[in-house]
Design a protein around this motif. Structure first.
Motif, mmCIF file in Angstrom:
data_model
loop_
_atom_site.group_PDB
_atom_site.id
_atom_site.type_symbol
_atom_site.label_atom_id
_atom_site.label_comp_id
_atom_site.label_asym_id
_atom_site.label_seq_id
_atom_site.Cartn_x
_atom_site.Cartn_y
_atom_site.Cartn_z
ATOM 1 N N PRO A 188 0.790 -1.229 0.000
ATOM 2 C CA PRO A 188 0.000 0.000 0.000
ATOM 3 C C PRO A 188 0.818 1.274 0.000
ATOM 4 O O PRO A 188 0.253 2.369 -0.035
ATOM 5 N N ARG A 189 2.145 1.168 0.032
ATOM 6 C CA ARG A 189 3.000 2.356 0.017
ATOM 7 C C ARG A 189 3.859 2.449 -1.247
ATOM 8 O O ARG A 189 4.797 3.241 -1.289
ATOM 9 N N LEU A 190 3.541 1.674 -2.266
ATOM 10 C CA LEU A 190 4.404 1.633 -3.446
ATOM 11 C C LEU A 190 4.524 3.001 -4.110
ATOM 12 O O LEU A 190 5.633 3.453 -4.426
ATOM 13 N N VAL A 191 3.413 3.682 -4.360
ATOM 14 C CA VAL A 191 3.449 4.995 -5.028
ATOM 15 C C VAL A 191 4.184 6.005 -4.153
ATOM 16 O O VAL A 191 4.963 6.826 -4.658
ATOM 17 N N THR A 192 3.955 5.946 -2.847
ATOM 18 C CA THR A 192 4.668 6.843 -1.931
ATOM 19 C C THR A 192 6.171 6.632 -2.029
ATOM 20 O O THR A 192 6.943 7.600 -2.068
ATOM 21 N N GLY A 218 1.444 7.085 3.156
ATOM 22 C CA GLY A 218 1.138 5.665 3.296
ATOM 23 C C GLY A 218 -0.318 5.393 3.634
ATOM 24 O O GLY A 218 -1.013 4.660 2.904
ATOM 25 N N PRO A 219 -0.837 5.955 4.732
ATOM 26 C CA PRO A 219 -2.253 5.726 5.061
ATOM 27 C C PRO A 219 -3.215 6.220 3.985
ATOM 28 O O PRO A 219 -4.236 5.581 3.717
ATOM 29 N N LEU A 220 -2.890 7.356 3.351
ATOM 30 C CA LEU A 220 -3.767 7.863 2.296
ATOM 31 C C LEU A 220 -3.759 6.941 1.079
ATOM 32 O O LEU A 220 -4.812 6.680 0.482
ATOM 33 N N GLU A 221 -2.588 6.471 0.708
ATOM 34 C CA GLU A 221 -2.510 5.556 -0.433
ATOM 35 C C GLU A 221 -3.304 4.285 -0.169
ATOM 36 O O GLU A 221 -3.986 3.759 -1.063
ATOM 37 N N ALA A 274 -5.915 4.039 1.830
ATOM 38 C CA ALA A 274 -7.335 4.343 1.919
ATOM 39 C C ALA A 274 -7.944 4.710 0.566
ATOM 40 O O ALA A 274 -9.112 4.413 0.311
ATOM 41 N N LEU A 275 -7.165 5.362 -0.296
ATOM 42 C CA LEU A 275 -7.694 5.837 -1.578
ATOM 43 C C LEU A 275 -7.436 4.883 -2.731
ATOM 44 O O LEU A 275 -8.223 4.821 -3.677
ATOM 45 N N GLY A 276 -6.336 4.162 -2.685
ATOM 46 C CA GLY A 276 -5.899 3.388 -3.839
ATOM 47 C C GLY A 276 -4.863 4.180 -4.615
ATOM 48 O O GLY A 276 -4.781 5.406 -4.498
ATOM 49 N N ARG A 277 -4.059 3.507 -5.395
ATOM 50 C CA ARG A 277 -2.910 4.141 -6.040
ATOM 51 C C ARG A 277 -3.296 5.257 -7.007
ATOM 52 O O ARG A 277 -2.721 6.347 -6.977
ATOM 53 N N ALA A 278 -4.242 5.004 -7.893
ATOM 54 C CA ALA A 278 -4.584 5.998 -8.918
ATOM 55 C C ALA A 278 -5.162 7.260 -8.291
ATOM 56 O O ALA A 278 -4.769 8.386 -8.650
ATOM 57 N N ARG A 279 -6.071 7.105 -7.344
ATOM 58 C CA ARG A 279 -6.694 8.264 -6.701
ATOM 59 C C ARG A 279 -5.683 9.027 -5.850
ATOM 60 O O ARG A 279 -5.696 10.261 -5.809
ATOM 61 N N TYR A 280 -4.832 8.300 -5.183
ATOM 62 C CA TYR A 280 -3.792 8.938 -4.375
ATOM 63 C C TYR A 280 -2.833 9.740 -5.250
ATOM 64 O O TYR A 280 -2.465 10.871 -4.922
ATOM 65 N N LEU A 281 -2.434 9.172 -6.375
ATOM 66 C CA LEU A 281 -1.522 9.865 -7.284
ATOM 67 C C LEU A 281 -2.187 11.120 -7.860
ATOM 68 O O LEU A 281 -1.540 12.168 -8.002
ATOM 69 N N ALA A 282 -3.481 11.016 -8.190
ATOM 70 C CA ALA A 282 -4.211 12.191 -8.690
ATOM 71 C C ALA A 282 -4.249 13.286 -7.634
ATOM 72 O O ALA A 282 -4.041 14.471 -7.932
#
Length: 302
Positions: A89-93, A167-170, A172-180
């Motif tokens: 769940p922290r990959l994008v971060t 991390g927690p946001l990614e 909770a939101l998912g990768r695409a939404r978090y990145l947006a």
């Protein structure tokens, strides 16, 4: 007073604070939560929440398909905001941190590189002829400045904040939404800086995006009925530093924060039947505001 071995412990031994404490996630005992799985009723934290037709389910119930009559593969795990759950769940971060650190190292190796990445409206100032800057068509600086840092304390503070909030946001939101959320918040901070700050003032750093994460985290905690005092206190401290410490582009912080609150609200409160439309439509509207601010400032600078 210590209790003697073997002596009974009555209900009066439990203080009011202990009685009011929230249960902890069954998969992460260090995280308090007020949400329970709608199937097994075990407490679950945002990282473990799987969106269901009614409420949220834990990963174990989704994986086993208990109570559904379907095979485990028929239930696709979803995050609180409707994104796909990921094994990391922290990959994008981690990737965002890696890009920031790589650019920081590159600037340390070649200090002239910062001149090509920094957010600046127009340079050099009059009476010289303008040859560079966003007003001169270099809109890419709105993006490159988001990943650029010069001072060690600056990147250290931003990366710690990114790790703590991201991390927690990614999850909770998912990768695409978090990145947006990250990119649009960063662009909003850059656009407001371009609009309001001096066109000859350079600005760089991930602070706009970080403040967007602050705003979205506050919205998420309110949605989950968590104690908001820690995040509010931290946000107030950061705002005091923003306006009390010279040399900080407060416009980037405020622009990112407002964008983060707006997008975060859309992410966690969007109605299920048109969730993606509301979420990404809100991101598109914020991007439209970013575009308008950039065009207005560019026309002003002529």
């Amino acid at each position: 007073m210590d209790q003697a071995p073997g002596s009974p412990q009555g209900p009066t031994d439990q203080g009011p604070q202990d009685a009011q404490r929230l249960p902890t996630c069954y998969r992460h005992p260090d995280r308090e939560t007020g949400i329970r799985c709608t199937r097994c009723e075990r407490p679950i934290c945002p990282e473990c929440m799987v969106d269901a037709s009614v409420g949220f389910q834990c990963p174990d119930c989704v994986r086993t398909g208990s109570g559904t009559g379907h095979a485990p593969s028929a239930s696709r795990p979803r995050t609180l905001a409707g994104g796909s759950m990921a094994s990391d769940p922290r990959l994008v971060t981690k990737i965002l941190m890696g890009i920031n650190i790589a650019v920081f190292v590159a600037i340390k190796v070649d200090s002239s590189l910062v001149d090509q990445l920094v957010l600046v409206g127009a340079w050099p100032p009059p009476p010289s002829t303008v040859t560079t800057g966003v007003a001169h068509g270099e809109w890419y600086r709105l993006v490159t400045s988001m990943f650029s840092h010069q001072a060690e304390w600056h990147i250290a503070f931003n990366m710690l904040s990114l790790w703590w909030l991201g991390g927690p946001l990614e999850a909770a939101l998912g990768r695409a939404r978090y990145l947006a959320l990250y990119f649009v918040s960063g662009l909003a901070g850059g656009a407001l800086t371009y609009l309001l700050a001096s066109p000859y003032q350079g600005s760089l750093g991930a602070s706009g995006a970080i403040f967007g994460l602050f705003g979205a985290t506050a919205v998420l905690m309110r949605r989950l009925n968590y104690d908001m005092r820690p995040i509010i206190a931290l946000l107030v401290i950061n705002l005091i530093i923003t306006f009390g410490w010279g040399g900080i582009a407060w416009q980037a912080h405020i622009g990112g924060l407002v964008a983060g609150v707006v997008i975060g609200y859309a992410m966690v409160h969007a109605p299920r039947e048109r969730r993606a439309l509301v979420q990404y439509g809100t991101c598109a509207l914020v991007l439209a505001v970013v575009l308008v601010m950039t065009l207005v400032r560019t026309v002003q600078l002529g």
